[in-house]
Design a protein around this motif. Sequence first.
Motif, PDB file in Angstrom:
ATOM      1  N   GLY A 192      28.428  47.992  -6.248  1.00 49.69           N
ATOM      2  CA  GLY A 192      27.715  46.729  -6.330  1.00 49.69           C
ATOM      3  C   GLY A 192      26.734  46.662  -7.486  1.00 49.69           C
ATOM      4  O   GLY A 192      26.418  47.670  -8.120  1.00 49.69           O
ATOM      5  N   GLU A 193      26.274  45.443  -7.754  1.00 43.34           N
ATOM      6  CA  GLU A 193      25.251  45.254  -8.778  1.00 43.34           C
ATOM      7  C   GLU A 193      23.898  45.672  -8.215  1.00 43.34           C
ATOM      8  O   GLU A 193      23.696  45.727  -7.005  1.00 43.34           O
ATOM      9  CB  GLU A 193      25.204  43.781  -9.204  1.00 43.34           C
ATOM     10  CG  GLU A 193      26.504  43.251  -9.781  1.00 43.34           C
ATOM     11  CD  GLU A 193      26.837  43.843 -11.145  1.00 43.34           C
ATOM     12  OE1 GLU A 193      25.975  44.566 -11.708  1.00 43.34           O
ATOM     13  OE2 GLU A 193      27.946  43.585 -11.642  1.00 43.34           O
ATOM     14  N   ARG A 194      22.972  45.963  -9.108  1.00 46.79           N
ATOM     15  CA  ARG A 194      21.624  46.305  -8.663  1.00 46.79           C
ATOM     16  C   ARG A 194      20.942  45.077  -8.067  1.00 46.79           C
ATOM     17  O   ARG A 194      21.073  43.968  -8.573  1.00 46.79           O
ATOM     18  CB  ARG A 194      20.794  46.858  -9.829  1.00 46.79           C
ATOM     19  CG  ARG A 194      21.270  48.236 -10.274  1.00 46.79           C
ATOM     20  CD  ARG A 194      20.332  48.838 -11.301  1.00 46.79           C
ATOM     21  NE  ARG A 194      18.968  48.952 -10.798  1.00 46.79           N
ATOM     22  CZ  ARG A 194      18.559  49.897  -9.958  1.00 46.79           C
ATOM     23  NH1 ARG A 194      19.421  50.810  -9.527  1.00 46.79           N
ATOM     24  NH2 ARG A 194      17.310  49.945  -9.552  1.00 46.79           N
ATOM     25  N   ASP A 195      20.233  45.298  -6.970  1.00 47.37           N
ATOM     26  CA  ASP A 195      19.558  44.221  -6.244  1.00 47.37           C
ATOM     27  C   ASP A 195      18.054  44.474  -6.300  1.00 47.37           C
ATOM     28  O   ASP A 195      17.557  45.444  -5.720  1.00 47.37           O
ATOM     29  CB  ASP A 195      20.055  44.208  -4.795  1.00 47.37           C
ATOM     30  CG  ASP A 195      19.473  43.062  -3.981  1.00 47.37           C
ATOM     31  OD1 ASP A 195      18.514  42.414  -4.445  1.00 47.37           O
ATOM     32  OD2 ASP A 195      19.973  42.828  -2.863  1.00 47.37           O
ATOM     33  N   GLN A 196      17.334  43.609  -7.011  1.00 46.65           N
ATOM     34  CA  GLN A 196      15.894  43.801  -7.180  1.00 46.65           C
ATOM     35  C   GLN A 196      15.147  43.747  -5.852  1.00 46.65           C
ATOM     36  O   GLN A 196      14.072  44.340  -5.711  1.00 46.65           O
ATOM     37  CB  GLN A 196      15.335  42.743  -8.131  1.00 46.65           C
ATOM     38  CG  GLN A 196      15.710  42.959  -9.595  1.00 46.65           C
ATOM     39  CD  GLN A 196      15.205  44.281 -10.133  1.00 46.65           C
ATOM     40  OE1 GLN A 196      15.986  45.132 -10.561  1.00 46.65           O
ATOM     41  NE2 GLN A 196      13.894  44.476 -10.105  1.00 46.65           N
ATOM     42  N   SER A 197      15.714  43.048  -4.868  1.00 46.64           N
ATOM     43  CA  SER A 197      15.039  42.948  -3.572  1.00 46.64           C
ATOM     44  C   SER A 197      15.037  44.279  -2.825  1.00 46.64           C
ATOM     45  O   SER A 197      14.315  44.441  -1.833  1.00 46.64           O
ATOM     46  CB  SER A 197      15.697  41.869  -2.707  1.00 46.64           C
ATOM     47  OG  SER A 197      16.996  42.263  -2.290  1.00 46.64           O
ATOM     48  N   LEU A 198      15.859  45.235  -3.287  1.00 44.06           N
ATOM     49  CA  LEU A 198      15.909  46.550  -2.655  1.00 44.06           C
ATOM     50  C   LEU A 198      14.938  47.538  -3.302  1.00 44.06           C
ATOM     51  O   LEU A 198      14.935  48.717  -2.966  1.00 44.06           O
ATOM     52  CB  LEU A 198      17.335  47.110  -2.717  1.00 44.06           C
ATOM     53  CG  LEU A 198      18.382  46.343  -1.906  1.00 44.06           C
ATOM     54  CD1 LEU A 198      19.761  46.972  -2.090  1.00 44.06           C
ATOM     55  CD2 LEU A 198      18.009  46.306  -0.433  1.00 44.06           C
ATOM     56  N   ASN A 210      18.474  50.880  -3.857  1.00 41.11           N
ATOM     57  CA  ASN A 210      19.832  50.663  -4.358  1.00 41.11           C
ATOM     58  C   ASN A 210      20.596  51.983  -4.355  1.00 41.11           C
ATOM     59  O   ASN A 210      20.003  53.067  -4.480  1.00 41.11           O
ATOM     60  CB  ASN A 210      19.793  50.131  -5.796  1.00 41.11           C
ATOM     61  CG  ASN A 210      19.460  48.656  -5.873  1.00 41.11           C
ATOM     62  OD1 ASN A 210      20.293  47.814  -5.585  1.00 41.11           O
ATOM     63  ND2 ASN A 210      18.214  48.351  -6.249  1.00 41.11           N
TER      64      ASN A 210
END
Length: 230
Positions: free
Chosen positions: A82-88, A135
């Motif tokens: 998956g793409e990196r998720d800033q919310s994580l 992430n």
Amino acid sequence: MEQGSIIHIDYDLFNANTEKLIETTREEVAKEHDVFDENRTYVPMITIVGSGRLIKGFETHLEDAEADTDYNFDIEAIDAYGERDQSLIETISQNVLLKSVRDPNTLHIGGPVEIGGRTGILQFLSAGRARIDYNHPLAGATLRYDYKITKVVEDRNEQVETLLKMNTGREDFEVEFEGDDLTVTLPEEISYDQNWPYAKFSLVQTIRESLGVGVVVFREVHKPRAIEEE
């Protein structure tokens, strides 16, 4: 490759963006890239085609793969981890962090930490604050696989033995079929494994889904211990 096939795969996994070797099943490749671990045994990975045990992009590629053929291909992040998720990426107080780890002396930037049952990477620690990245370490990365299917397990007994090894790491089971019914004689030592009572239920499901067996019997044999004469 047919769905449900039990196969052995030799592979090298690279970060396609940096060309860095991430994982390999081949000893010579590990040595070539200076990541050889003498405490590890380098052997092909065992998996079941279409079982969902591998990342999506690899599973998809296996569908059209053939045995004894070398493959090299890239998997975009969306079909990998998956793409990196800033919310994580979360910032917490240093006190919360210190209360969550057993030994604060083991904390270091770039190292793993577990907070509330979630494992992340410690990115920053200063001025009473800590930043944790939850992430996956390979999120956002394009991956490159070099692989070959070295074996397709065809024999029914060997298929069961392979599934047992894949799920337990052991090779000392005895397998016997009577029609579609299966009896597995267990190594005596496995009765001391606290995880075995739970693992066997998952094993039964995997064996039935993969091989279509009927009754599954796990047989325990406890032999008397020999007493040495003085």
